[in-house]
Design a protein around this motif. Structure first.
Motif, PDB file in Angstrom:
ATOM      1  N   ARG A  70     -19.379   7.748   3.904  1.00  0.00           N
ATOM      2  CA  ARG A  70     -18.450   7.269   2.882  1.00  0.00           C
ATOM      3  C   ARG A  70     -17.514   6.212   3.470  1.00  0.00           C
ATOM      4  NH1 ARG A  70     -16.046   8.672  -1.938  1.00  0.00           N
ATOM      5  NH2 ARG A  70     -13.830   8.201  -2.099  1.00  0.00           N
ATOM      6  N   ARG A  87     -17.233   2.307   2.331  1.00  0.00           N
ATOM      7  CA  ARG A  87     -15.917   1.804   1.940  1.00  0.00           C
ATOM      8  C   ARG A  87     -15.580   0.545   2.752  1.00  0.00           C
ATOM      9  NH1 ARG A  87     -10.906   3.889  -0.247  1.00  0.00           N
ATOM     10  NH2 ARG A  87      -9.130   2.944   0.827  1.00  0.00           N
ATOM     11  N   TYR A 136     -14.697   4.680  -4.676  1.00  0.00           N
ATOM     12  CA  TYR A 136     -14.174   4.390  -3.342  1.00  0.00           C
ATOM     13  C   TYR A 136     -12.796   3.745  -3.379  1.00  0.00           C
ATOM     14  CZ  TYR A 136     -18.817   5.513  -1.640  1.00  0.00           C
ATOM     15  OH  TYR A 136     -19.986   6.181  -1.333  1.00  0.00           O
ATOM     16  N   PHE A 137     -12.509   3.015  -4.436  1.00  0.00           N
ATOM     17  CA  PHE A 137     -11.211   2.351  -4.580  1.00  0.00           C
ATOM     18  C   PHE A 137     -10.716   2.533  -5.997  1.00  0.00           C
ATOM     19  CE2 PHE A 137     -13.459  -0.048  -1.275  1.00  0.00           C
ATOM     20  CZ  PHE A 137     -12.534   0.009  -0.236  1.00  0.00           C
ATOM     21  N   VAL A 190      -8.452  -2.337  -2.372  1.00  0.00           N
ATOM     22  CA  VAL A 190      -9.400  -2.874  -1.389  1.00  0.00           C
ATOM     23  C   VAL A 190      -8.643  -3.516  -0.236  1.00  0.00           C
ATOM     24  CG1 VAL A 190     -11.234  -4.543  -1.000  1.00  0.00           C
ATOM     25  CG2 VAL A 190     -11.170  -3.258  -3.127  1.00  0.00           C
TER      26      VAL A 190
END
Length: 201
Positions: A12, A16, A54-55, A61
């Motif tokens: 993960r 990312r 993920y974000f 980011v």
């Protein structure tokens, strides 16, 4: 079981990081405001829905890794306060952050250039700094000497000044490719401010 969880977390983290690299490249090429999440996801070969796993936002980011962001900084500050004065404790706490970023000057330089091109990103960075300050002030205030009525004020001044020292040193280091080192830049920034620990009464 624990090992498989660790593998999943590493995978993960790797994805990312890849997404962040893709986004940063697109921001540099097109501009932050001109790059929608759909384009980032498409370039990375994933769906927008996967991106949001993920974000939480496009800003994250950049700001998810922009130092100092560590959630353990209040605890680290508290540990330093058992041995050091408030100002030096802040110095050593932020030095810990500096030690973790000093090997990636090129990436941070690119990231700062992107942030400085967008009013919304500059505002977001300021909000991030304010949130971090609010997490450190309650830890620092009890260690401030003098009248109790002024401890919170003094803690605020010290924390915001320390974060300004870090931010200025970080920008100076990231923008210069010479012999400047992050730890040296931070130490010089802190040394430029008169030692607040000796000024307490």
């Amino acid at each position: 079981m624990g090992e498989s969880i660790g593998i999943r977390e590493r995978a993960r983290g790797a994805l990312r990081g890849e997404l962040a690299d893709v986004a940063l490249r697109l921001f540099e090429e097109r501009g932050y405001d001109e790059t929608p999440v759909d384009d980032i996801a498409s370039t990375a070969g994933i769906s927008p829905r996967t991106f949001y796993r993920y974000f939480g936002t496009k800003e994250e980011v950049l700001f998810g890794d922009l130092p100092p962001t560590s959630g353990d900084l209040p605890a680290l500050l508290q540990d330093h306060l058992t041995r050091l004065g408030p100002w030096e404790s802040l110095h050593q706490t932020l030095r810990h952050v500096a030690e973790n970023i000093r090997t990636e000057r090129g990436r941070w330089s690119r990231l700062l250039r992107v942030v400085n091109t967008s009013d919304s990103l500059r505002a977001g960075h300021l909000e991030q700094q304010m949130n971090l300050a609010q997490s450190l002030i309650p830890t620092l205030a009890p260690a401030i000497q003098g009248q109790a009525a002024w401890r919170d004020l003094r803690a605020r001044v010290l924390v915001y000044t320390a974060l300004t020292c870090f931010d200025t040193a970080f920008s100076h280091w990231a923008e210069h490719e010479g012999d400047i080192e992050m730890l040296e830049a931070l130490d010089i920034a802190f040394a430029t401010v008169p030692n607040a620990d000796s000024a307490q009464s």
